[in-house]
Write an enzyme that holds these catalytic residues in place. Structure first.
Site, PDB file in Angstrom:
ATOM      1  N   TYR A  61       0.837  -1.205   0.000  1.00 47.91           N
ATOM      2  CA  TYR A  61       0.000   0.000   0.000  1.00 47.91           C
ATOM      3  C   TYR A  61       0.872   1.255   0.000  1.00 47.91           C
ATOM      4  O   TYR A  61       1.667   1.491   0.894  1.00 47.91           O
ATOM      5  CB  TYR A  61      -0.964   0.014   1.194  1.00 47.91           C
ATOM      6  CG  TYR A  61      -2.078  -1.030   1.089  1.00 47.91           C
ATOM      7  CD1 TYR A  61      -2.370  -1.672  -0.121  1.00 47.91           C
ATOM      8  CD2 TYR A  61      -2.850  -1.373   2.186  1.00 47.91           C
ATOM      9  CE1 TYR A  61      -3.381  -2.617  -0.219  1.00 47.91           C
ATOM     10  CE2 TYR A  61      -3.867  -2.316   2.096  1.00 47.91           C
ATOM     11  CZ  TYR A  61      -4.118  -2.939   0.886  1.00 47.91           C
ATOM     12  OH  TYR A  61      -5.123  -3.877   0.786  1.00 47.91           O
ATOM     13  N   HIS A 132      -1.937 -12.343  -0.022  1.00 48.49           N
ATOM     14  CA  HIS A 132      -2.786 -11.308  -0.623  1.00 48.49           C
ATOM     15  C   HIS A 132      -3.637 -11.776  -1.810  1.00 48.49           C
ATOM     16  O   HIS A 132      -4.810 -11.440  -1.915  1.00 48.49           O
ATOM     17  CB  HIS A 132      -1.876 -10.151  -1.063  1.00 48.49           C
ATOM     18  CG  HIS A 132      -2.551  -8.820  -1.132  1.00 48.49           C
ATOM     19  ND1 HIS A 132      -1.864  -7.648  -1.000  1.00 48.49           N
ATOM     20  CD2 HIS A 132      -3.832  -8.453  -1.328  1.00 48.49           C
ATOM     21  CE1 HIS A 132      -2.694  -6.625  -1.110  1.00 48.49           C
ATOM     22  NE2 HIS A 132      -3.907  -7.095  -1.314  1.00 48.49           N
ATOM     23  N   THR A 288     -12.030   4.361   3.994  1.00 48.04           N
ATOM     24  CA  THR A 288     -11.990   5.817   4.101  1.00 48.04           C
ATOM     25  C   THR A 288     -10.884   6.284   5.049  1.00 48.04           C
ATOM     26  O   THR A 288     -10.641   5.659   6.081  1.00 48.04           O
ATOM     27  CB  THR A 288     -13.359   6.386   4.565  1.00 48.04           C
ATOM     28  OG1 THR A 288     -13.225   7.796   4.758  1.00 48.04           O
ATOM     29  CG2 THR A 288     -13.858   5.758   5.857  1.00 48.04           C
TER      30      THR A 288
HETATM   31  N1  LIG Z   1      -7.478  -7.818  -0.198  1.00 50.29           N
HETATM   32  C1  LIG Z   1      -7.511  -7.069  -1.270  1.00 50.29           C
HETATM   33  O1  LIG Z   1      -7.207  -7.528  -2.396  1.00 50.29           O
HETATM   34  C2  LIG Z   1      -7.896  -5.637  -1.151  1.00 50.29           C
HETATM   35  C3  LIG Z   1      -8.141  -4.860  -2.290  1.00 50.29           C
HETATM   36  C4  LIG Z   1      -8.510  -3.528  -2.110  1.00 50.29           C
HETATM   37  C5  LIG Z   1      -8.639  -2.992  -0.824  1.00 50.29           C
HETATM   38  N2  LIG Z   1      -8.379  -3.775   0.269  1.00 50.29           N
HETATM   39  C6  LIG Z   1      -8.553  -3.254   1.657  1.00 50.29           C
HETATM   40  O2  LIG Z   1      -9.885  -2.822   1.794  1.00 50.29           O
HETATM   41  C7  LIG Z   1      -9.935  -1.439   2.197  1.00 50.29           C
HETATM   42  C8  LIG Z   1     -11.144  -0.779   1.606  1.00 50.29           C
HETATM   43  O3  LIG Z   1     -11.139  -0.859   0.215  1.00 50.29           O
HETATM   44  P1  LIG Z   1     -11.543   0.335  -0.756  1.00 50.29           P
HETATM   45  O4  LIG Z   1     -10.844   1.555  -0.342  1.00 50.29           O
HETATM   46  O5  LIG Z   1     -11.393  -0.156  -2.120  1.00 50.29           O
HETATM   47  O6  LIG Z   1     -13.087   0.469  -0.482  1.00 50.29           O
HETATM   48  P2  LIG Z   1     -14.225   1.395   0.117  1.00 50.29           P
HETATM   49  O7  LIG Z   1     -14.194   1.381   1.591  1.00 50.29           O
HETATM   50  O8  LIG Z   1     -15.442   0.927  -0.570  1.00 50.29           O
HETATM   51  O9  LIG Z   1     -13.951   2.862  -0.429  1.00 50.29           O
HETATM   52  C9  LIG Z   1     -13.153   3.801   0.222  1.00 50.29           C
HETATM   53  C10 LIG Z   1     -12.881   4.934  -0.732  1.00 50.29           C
HETATM   54  O10 LIG Z   1     -14.135   5.510  -1.131  1.00 50.29           O
HETATM   55  C11 LIG Z   1     -14.142   6.888  -0.799  1.00 50.29           C
HETATM   56  N3  LIG Z   1     -15.492   7.237  -0.311  1.00 50.29           N
HETATM   57  C12 LIG Z   1     -16.288   6.490   0.486  1.00 50.29           C
HETATM   58  N4  LIG Z   1     -17.455   7.137   0.714  1.00 50.29           N
HETATM   59  C13 LIG Z   1     -17.376   8.311   0.057  1.00 50.29           C
HETATM   60  C14 LIG Z   1     -18.281   9.407  -0.102  1.00 50.29           C
HETATM   61  N5  LIG Z   1     -19.498   9.426   0.467  1.00 50.29           N
HETATM   62  N6  LIG Z   1     -17.866  10.449  -0.856  1.00 50.29           N
HETATM   63  C15 LIG Z   1     -16.642  10.452  -1.444  1.00 50.29           C
HETATM   64  N7  LIG Z   1     -15.745   9.429  -1.325  1.00 50.29           N
HETATM   65  C16 LIG Z   1     -16.109   8.369  -0.588  1.00 50.29           C
HETATM   66  C17 LIG Z   1     -13.101   7.067   0.283  1.00 50.29           C
HETATM   67  O11 LIG Z   1     -12.601   8.375   0.235  1.00 50.29           O
HETATM   68  P3  LIG Z   1     -12.276   9.168   1.622  1.00 50.29           P
HETATM   69  O12 LIG Z   1     -10.981   8.596   2.123  1.00 50.29           O
HETATM   70  O13 LIG Z   1     -12.178  10.567   1.168  1.00 50.29           O
HETATM   71  O14 LIG Z   1     -13.416   8.919   2.550  1.00 50.29           O
HETATM   72  C18 LIG Z   1     -12.063   6.031  -0.134  1.00 50.29           C
HETATM   73  O15 LIG Z   1     -11.227   6.541  -1.154  1.00 50.29           O
HETATM   74  C19 LIG Z   1      -8.582  -0.871   1.785  1.00 50.29           C
HETATM   75  O16 LIG Z   1      -8.176   0.225   2.575  1.00 50.29           O
HETATM   76  C20 LIG Z   1      -7.676  -2.056   2.000  1.00 50.29           C
HETATM   77  O17 LIG Z   1      -7.313  -2.130   3.368  1.00 50.29           O
HETATM   78  C21 LIG Z   1      -8.035  -5.086   0.118  1.00 50.29           C
END
Ligand SMILES: NC(=O)c1ccc[n+]([C@@H]2O[C@H](COP(=O)([O-])OP(=O)(O)OC[C@H]3O[C@@H](n4cnc5c(N)ncnc54)[C@H](OP(=O)(O)O)[C@@H]3O)[C@@H](O)[C@H]2O)c1
Length: 325
Positions: A61, A132, A288
């Protein structure tokens, strides 16, 4: 109340996990800045203030900077480590020189990756290490040996996987006495394959579904904690302007907004509560980094308890954009 699968393995966690993929600045090798450390500190503070004590990392990350800024926060607040369950991942390698973007479950890479993670976080033991993404060249005995060394040295307490199906988990597990305790997968109101797979077992409609058959049931039977990545669907149902969105996405966002109003809660809590209403006791890994939005997620566990079957199905059907079979 049913306990979290991780409790079965002696790990006491919050129902939500803070995903740390957004911490640490840009996806490049430029150094992180004091502002990046401050942002991490605010996110961690917000999470702990609403009872989120589990944190999800990966060695990749922000090219390691997510772990590094997190480590800076721990260094300045030494008491924090004991309040946390820290999880990280290894096995994805970005392109370097002539080397392509690839996956690597070799013993050498796994051990080196964990050393890097511990050093960046400034801690001695990682609570959970996830593999992963499945490496087609993985050899179970080699992975098992890496796990044995990490466990014996006290560098990792527990192990898990991510993005794996039942066969892959069993294939790795048969070579290792260490149980896999987590499987992290993409599951949300916008990525519904995890549910569609279960309702289309004998129907052509299931042909386009991309989720391992029997995976939800297998993980529940084996006390493997299911974690959902991408659980907020990047905000499309909870306030992010969705001008180009398909009709059913806009309708679902409106439904979420109305439910939140009726229940005097936030749209985030409805979106996450819907995931958590599933009997598997899924842990959403919220991505987030915004302190206000982290707090807006806090009521999700309570909303999961309050959500009726009818409300749950209404959200599912709306987000599917088509009726149940
Ligand atoms: N195992 C895997 O292969 C894998 C893959 C991807 C991710 N992950 C893990 O899962 C976590 C979450 O994944 P994700 O970040 O893809 O998913 P998420 O929680 O669905 O989305 C978070 C993102 O959406 C934005 N967001 C959420 N609500 C919003 C709103 N109302 N308005 C504007 N922006 C909004 C956030 O921005 P803000 O920060 O501005 O709120 C952030 O950039 C990651 O941090 C990581 O730890 C794992």
């Amino acid at each position: 109340m049913k306990q979290q699968p991780l409790a079965h393995w002696g790990i006491d966690t919050s129902r939500l996990v803070l995903g740390c993929m957004s911490l640490g600045g840009e996806w490049n090798h430029d150094p992180y800045t004091p502002a990046d450390v401050k942002k991490a500190e605010e996110a961690i503070d917000a999470a702990l203030s609403v009872g989120i004590t589990m944190f999800d990392h990966a060695d990749i990350y922000r090219m390691g900077k997510a772990e590094a800024v997190f480590g800076e926060v721990l260094k300045h607040n030494p008491g924090l480590r004991d309040l946390m369950v820290i999880q990280s991942k290894c096995g994805i390698r970005f392109a370097e020189g002539k080397m392509p973007h690839r996956f690597d479950f070799s013993k050498e890479h796994i051990l080196a990756s964990v050393d890097g993670t511990l050093q960046r976080l400034g801690i001695e033991t990682l609570d959970i290490l996830l593999l992963h993404r499945p490496d087609p060249l993985m050899e179970p005995e080699e992975v098992a040996e890496a796990i044995r060394v990490l466990r014996a040295s006290g560098k990792v307490r527990r192990f898990g996987v991510s993005n794996m199906n039942v066969s892959q988990i069993r294939f790795l597990q048969q070579a290792s006495p260490e149980p896999f305790v987590v499987n992290q997968l993409e599951m949300s109101l916008s990525r519904l394959d995890w549910l569609d797979q279960t309702i289309h077992v004998n129907q052509k409609a299931g042909a386009a579904v991309h989720f391992g058959e029997g995976l939800l049931e297998y993980c529940q039977t084996e006390h493997i904690q299911l974690q959902a990545w991408g659980p907020l669907s990047k905000g499309i149902f909870s306030g992010k302007p969705a001008a180009e969105a398909e009709e059913h996405v806009r309708a679902t966002a409106e439904l979420v907004r109305q439910l939140a109003l009726e229940k005097d809660t936030t749209p985030e809590a409805i979106v996450l509560g819907w995931l958590m209403r599933h009997p598997a006791r899924i842990q959403p890994v919220i991505g987030t980094a915004n302190a206000g939005r982290i707090r807006a997620c806090a009521d999700a566990g309570r909303q999961a308890e309050l959500m009726t079957r009818e409300e749950w199905y209404t959200l599912y059907i709306s987000a599917r954009g088509k009726a149940m079979p």
